[in-house]
Write a protein that holds these residues in place. Sequence first.
Motif, PDB file in Angstrom:
ATOM      1  N   HIS A  17      -4.799  66.460  78.341  1.00 35.43           N
ATOM      2  CA  HIS A  17      -5.594  66.405  77.122  1.00 35.43           C
ATOM      3  C   HIS A  17      -4.531  65.928  76.010  1.00 35.43           C
ATOM      4  O   HIS A  17      -5.149  65.058  75.427  1.00 35.43           O
ATOM      5  N   ASP A  21      -4.474  62.411  74.063  1.00 34.51           N
ATOM      6  CA  ASP A  21      -4.529  62.496  72.569  1.00 34.51           C
ATOM      7  C   ASP A  21      -3.658  61.924  71.760  1.00 34.51           C
ATOM      8  O   ASP A  21      -3.761  60.929  71.092  1.00 34.51           O
ATOM      9  N   ILE A  24      -4.428  58.235  72.741  1.00 33.32           N
ATOM     10  CA  ILE A  24      -5.381  57.410  71.724  1.00 33.32           C
ATOM     11  C   ILE A  24      -5.028  57.275  70.461  1.00 33.32           C
ATOM     12  O   ILE A  24      -5.286  56.335  69.759  1.00 33.32           O
ATOM     13  N   ASP A  25      -4.193  58.168  69.964  1.00 34.47           N
ATOM     14  CA  ASP A  25      -3.548  57.937  68.350  1.00 34.47           C
ATOM     15  C   ASP A  25      -2.705  56.794  68.267  1.00 34.47           C
ATOM     16  O   ASP A  25      -2.761  55.883  67.323  1.00 34.47           O
ATOM     17  N   ALA A  28      -4.848  53.631  68.362  1.00 37.29           N
ATOM     18  CA  ALA A  28      -5.847  53.530  66.984  1.00 37.29           C
ATOM     19  C   ALA A  28      -5.157  52.738  66.170  1.00 37.29           C
ATOM     20  O   ALA A  28      -5.746  52.103  65.248  1.00 37.29           O
ATOM     21  N   MET A  38     -10.571  52.360  74.674  1.00 31.49           N
ATOM     22  CA  MET A  38     -10.672  53.463  73.825  1.00 31.49           C
ATOM     23  C   MET A  38     -11.461  54.375  73.976  1.00 31.49           C
ATOM     24  O   MET A  38     -11.507  55.650  73.976  1.00 31.49           O
ATOM     25  N   ALA A  39     -12.890  53.895  74.250  1.00 29.26           N
ATOM     26  CA  ALA A  39     -13.923  54.694  74.533  1.00 29.26           C
ATOM     27  C   ALA A  39     -13.787  55.412  75.894  1.00 29.26           C
ATOM     28  O   ALA A  39     -14.171  56.550  75.961  1.00 29.26           O
ATOM     29  N   LYS A  42     -11.458  58.259  75.371  1.00 29.13           N
ATOM     30  CA  LYS A  42     -12.169  59.363  74.637  1.00 29.13           C
ATOM     31  C   LYS A  42     -13.102  60.238  75.529  1.00 29.13           C
ATOM     32  O   LYS A  42     -13.230  61.458  75.404  1.00 29.13           O
ATOM     33  N   LYS A  43     -13.750  59.465  76.202  1.00 40.46           N
ATOM     34  CA  LYS A  43     -14.552  60.207  77.311  1.00 40.46           C
ATOM     35  C   LYS A  43     -13.860  60.964  78.205  1.00 40.46           C
ATOM     36  O   LYS A  43     -14.309  62.009  78.670  1.00 40.46           O
ATOM     37  N   LYS A  45     -11.048  62.427  77.677  1.00 36.73           N
ATOM     38  CA  LYS A  45     -10.702  63.608  77.060  1.00 36.73           C
ATOM     39  C   LYS A  45     -11.485  64.495  76.887  1.00 36.73           C
ATOM     40  O   LYS A  45     -11.438  65.609  76.915  1.00 36.73           O
ATOM     41  N   LEU A  46     -12.933  64.166  76.600  1.00 36.07           N
ATOM     42  CA  LEU A  46     -13.846  65.102  76.301  1.00 36.07           C
ATOM     43  C   LEU A  46     -14.129  65.813  77.735  1.00 36.07           C
ATOM     44  O   LEU A  46     -14.469  67.179  77.760  1.00 36.07           O
TER      45      LEU A  46
END
Length: 65
Positions: A17, A21, A24-25, A28, A38-39, A42-43, A45-46
């Motif tokens: 995780h 993160d 993703i950072d 970004a 990116m999506a 994030k998915k 990660k969730l």
Amino acid sequence: MEEAEIIRRVGELRQEHRDLDAEIDALAFDATTDQLQMARLKKRKLKLKDQITALEDQLIPDIIA
């Protein structure tokens, strides 16, 4: 799963995780970042967060009211 296995697995998922993160950072700030990628990150990660929560719930004993 035994408690020790759950704790080990939670640690692995938390590390993954954190890695996501950081990825993703980093993406970004890149102007050429693929928004679909990116999506997906994030998915993922969730989903990891949900898995962590489910495993942690197994560590908490049920309280009979």
